[in-house]
Design a protein around this motif. Structure first.
Motif, mmCIF file in Angstrom:
data_model
loop_
_atom_site.group_PDB
_atom_site.id
_atom_site.type_symbol
_atom_site.label_atom_id
_atom_site.label_comp_id
_atom_site.label_asym_id
_atom_site.label_seq_id
_atom_site.Cartn_x
_atom_site.Cartn_y
_atom_site.Cartn_z
ATOM 1 N N LYS A 1 -37.354 -3.239 17.501
ATOM 2 C CA LYS A 1 -37.295 -1.938 18.163
ATOM 3 C C LYS A 1 -37.303 -2.101 19.679
ATOM 4 O O LYS A 1 -37.822 -3.075 20.218
ATOM 5 N N ARG B 1 -36.985 0.809 23.257
ATOM 6 C CA ARG B 1 -36.581 2.043 23.913
ATOM 7 C C ARG B 1 -35.938 1.697 25.250
ATOM 8 O O ARG B 1 -36.446 0.832 25.989
ATOM 9 N N THR C 1 -35.937 3.287 27.931
ATOM 10 C CA THR C 1 -36.814 3.538 29.085
ATOM 11 C C THR C 1 -37.684 2.325 29.398
ATOM 12 O O THR C 1 -38.221 2.217 30.499
ATOM 13 N N THR D 1 -36.600 15.837 20.044
ATOM 14 C CA THR D 1 -37.195 14.526 20.336
ATOM 15 C C THR D 1 -37.979 14.019 19.132
ATOM 16 O O THR D 1 -37.904 12.821 18.788
ATOM 17 N N ASN E 1 -37.386 10.585 17.068
ATOM 18 C CA ASN E 1 -38.462 9.609 16.824
ATOM 19 C C ASN E 1 -38.653 9.339 15.340
ATOM 20 O O ASN E 1 -38.861 8.187 14.919
ATOM 21 N N TYR F 1 -35.791 7.148 14.240
ATOM 22 C CA TYR F 1 -36.032 5.817 14.804
ATOM 23 C C TYR F 1 -37.011 5.042 13.930
ATOM 24 O O TYR F 1 -36.739 3.906 13.503
ATOM 25 N N PHE G 1 -33.241 2.629 21.111
ATOM 26 C CA PHE G 1 -33.387 4.086 21.243
ATOM 27 C C PHE G 1 -33.174 4.469 22.703
ATOM 28 O O PHE G 1 -33.968 4.114 23.571
ATOM 29 N N ASP G 2 -32.067 5.194 22.969
ATOM 30 C CA ASP G 2 -31.805 5.659 24.336
ATOM 31 C C ASP G 2 -32.549 6.975 24.545
ATOM 32 O O ASP G 2 -32.023 8.077 24.297
ATOM 33 N N ASP G 3 -33.773 6.829 24.997
ATOM 34 C CA ASP G 3 -34.646 7.990 25.227
ATOM 35 C C ASP G 3 -34.718 8.351 26.704
ATOM 36 O O ASP G 3 -35.618 9.063 27.147
ATOM 37 N N ARG G 4 -33.756 7.896 27.484
ATOM 38 C CA ARG G 4 -33.781 8.149 28.926
ATOM 39 C C ARG G 4 -33.488 9.619 29.244
ATOM 40 O O ARG G 4 -32.774 10.298 28.499
#
Length: 592
Positions: free
Chosen positions: A20, A22, A24, A512, A516, A519, A531-534
């Motif tokens: 995993k 992210r 960010t 969101t 999640n 994910y 995971f493109d959580d930007r």
């Protein structure tokens, strides 16, 4: 007992959980522009994404995404090598001069300016290993003493150093690179053949698993030496190597090694006496064809080379048909010299008494060894130089006017010439990237380094060696050269840093939460997920996703609240909408 069961359970859970990350948190800094000094698409894309960062000429930093890809390549290689019965070792990168002097290669590599060499505080000369034949031979000879202990195949994946004159094309030609090198030791030719076949099959498995298109070609052994040499070429227009192959019978060779049968031409039978022709300042084949109307294939040109050996130098003149070129690798191998150079203008003048362009077999300085290419055997009534400025002879005949020199195959084979194997089809030209190279070394190193075993009858037998290399880091560039589009990289699934990228669109808490949940569900199923959580726009995220090339993309937006997700494959970007159940089934089929 409870402790043992708990440990097994943890191991099972660990193996089930995917990798995993992210965005960010990821050490990734993409840019909008290509670097100005990048020459090929793989270098452009890797450095635009900053997965690869240039330190200085020929040296690079691998940032986390690319390092994951490198590790996956290494793992595939190690798995197939282990499966083939090879055993992994790790050898020193820094090696002493004396070891290389035993094999006789210290001067070869120094003269070729390939090797990084240095001295320690005791003034002992050393080198950073460009290859490890000497080291592995030294290791094996310390312990293997009987034929009963053979065969043995040892391999490593280690850093190599070569002082490239012009590092270029990103990871395709660097001064520091990762290489898998394996070495087999046998006591008979039959054993060496079996080890070679085993490694050849393992290499095919490696490149098949990675998912690359390749051609296995006959190759020159180069400075490593030996025979039975083949290269695994990843086909790509940007490749540095030229390949010739036959689509009908499967013959394939690097152009350095390729042979061919010349197409038939009609020689004119001038049937006249030798004529000395005034050719003022006309010295190239093209100029002579215009001036005389004699076809290039009925001319014989003479090229003078300087041959450099360990302790001496000498010159050789090579005769070849006017429409052909000399293969300098074949010529160097014929003379078995350390280095081969075209003679300078001053050297040509001193040896022939004439300017460059007028050299020939007539009245040649006795200090120059004269040989010919096979192509001259069928040529008569030809034009050639006579070692006199501004003059050539025409209607020259071997036997009548000059003696036929010893002839060998030293020509450069070309596309559309006839295949030497099936003798009917025409050769096709392709460009390739050398990703693997296998050799039968024989006793080249074992004899010089006294690596022997006791045979069945008590006799001392030098071990027969094979050498098998893969450019581990070069495969990264080769894969991208074969798998990209105008927007970025398209990683084969087997070596992609992550299987799936989730792109979150929107800032709402419920969306969101859906992202999640997805994910975590994917991680629980064992997938490797980025995971493109930007906090960035949709277009920006999609451009980055295209650039870094993760194989499967899932967009999580407002429709996710209705359990609908947009899914696409990087290789075609065809979008499909599906619910979570269909999504998991889809991924199971495509990523199993």
């Amino acid at each position: 007992m409870k402790e043992k069961c708990l440990k097994l359970k943890l191991q099972r859970n660990k193996s089930k959980t995917g990798f995993k990350m992210r965005l960010t948190k990821l050490f990734l800094f993409t840019t909008k522009e290509f670097p100005k000094d990048a020459e090929v698409i793989s270098d452009k894309l890797l450095r635009k994404s900053n997965m690869l960062v240039k330190s200085h000429s020929g040296f690079y930093y691998y940032t986390p995404l690319l390092y994951k890809t490198l590790q996956k390549i290494r793992n595939i290689i190690s798995q197939e090598m282990d499966k083939a019965g090879a055993q992994e070792v790790l050898m020193p990168i820094l090696m002493k001069k004396e070891l290389w002097e035993e094999s006789g290669r210290w001067d070869t590599y120094l003269n070729a300016d390939i090797m990084f060499h240095l001295s320690n505080r005791k003034n002992n000369e050393m080198c950073l290993g460009p290859t490890h034949e000497e080291a592995v031979t030294d290791l094996v000879r310390k312990f293997i003493t009987s034929y009963k202990q053979l065969p043995v195949i040892l391999y490593q994946q280690n850093t190599k150093f070569r002082d490239e004159i012009r590092p270029r094309f990103g990871l395709m030609r660097t001064c520091e690179f990762i290489m898998k090198d394996a070495y087999s030791f046998d006591h008979s030719e039959k054993g060496l053949d079996e080890s070679y076949k085993t490694m050849r099959a393992a290499y095919k498995n490696i490149f098949d698993r990675i998912g690359l298109n390749y051609i296995i070609v006959q190759a020159d052994s180069g400075a490593i030496g030996g025979s039975g040499s083949e290269e695994f070429m990843i086909t790509a227009d940007s490749g540095e190597d030229t390949l010739l192959y036959c689509a009908d019978c499967g013959y394939a060779a690097n152009i350095e090694k390729a042979e061919s049968i010349l197409n038939e031409v009609e020689f004119k039978n001038y049937n006249s006496e030798l004529v000395k022709l005034h050719t003022p300042d006309i010295k190239t084949v093209e100029e002579l064809v215009k001036f005389t109307d004699i076809p290039a294939y009925q001319m014989i040109k003479t090229v003078i080379f300087k041959l450099i050996f360990k302790e001496t130098e000498k010159f050789a003149a090579v005769l070849i048909r006017g429409d052909l070129e000399i293969n300098e690798i074949k010529l160097k191998n014929h003379f078995d010299c350390l280095e081969l150079k075209t003679a300078s203008e001053d050297e040509v003048r001193a040896l022939t008494g004439a300017r460059v362009g007028f050299a020939g077999p007539f009245n040649l300085n006795s200090a120059v060894e004269l040989i010919g290419d096979n192509s001259i055997k069928d040529v008569n009534y030809f034009l050639c130089g006579i070692n006199e400025t501004d003059y050539h002879n025409t209607n020259v005949c071997f036997g009548r006017d000059i003696k036929m020199p010893p002839v060998f195959d030293v020509k450069l084979a070309k596309q559309d010439e006839i295949c030497p194997n099936c003798k009917k089809s025409r050769l096709i030209r392709k460009m390739g990237i050398e990703a693997g190279h296998i050799f039968k070394l024989g006793t080249k190193y074992s004899l010089k380094m006294n690596a022997s075993v006791t045979g069945e009858n008590g006799e001392s037998i030098p071990m027969l060696m094979g050498c098998y290399g893969i450019g581990t880091s070069r495969i990264i560039s080769a894969a991208i050269e074969q798998n990209h589009d105008q927007n970025g990289i398209i990683w084969p699934v087997s070596i992609a840093p992550y299987h799936i990228i989730i792109i979150l669109i929107g800032k709402e808490a419920d969306i969101t939460n859906k992202a999640n949940d997805l994910y975590n569900s994917l991680l629980d199923r064992g997938y490797e997920v980025l995971f493109d959580d930007r906090d960035a726009g949709f277009g920006f995220k999609m451009k980055d996703a295209d650039l870094i090339g993760i194989p499967y993309r899932i967009v999580v937006g407002k429709k996710a609240l209705e359990d609908i997700y947009e899914v696409s494959e990087r290789k075609d970007n065809q979008k499909k909408e599906m619910d979570s159940s269909a999504l998991f089934d889809y991924l199971k089929v495509n990523l199993s």
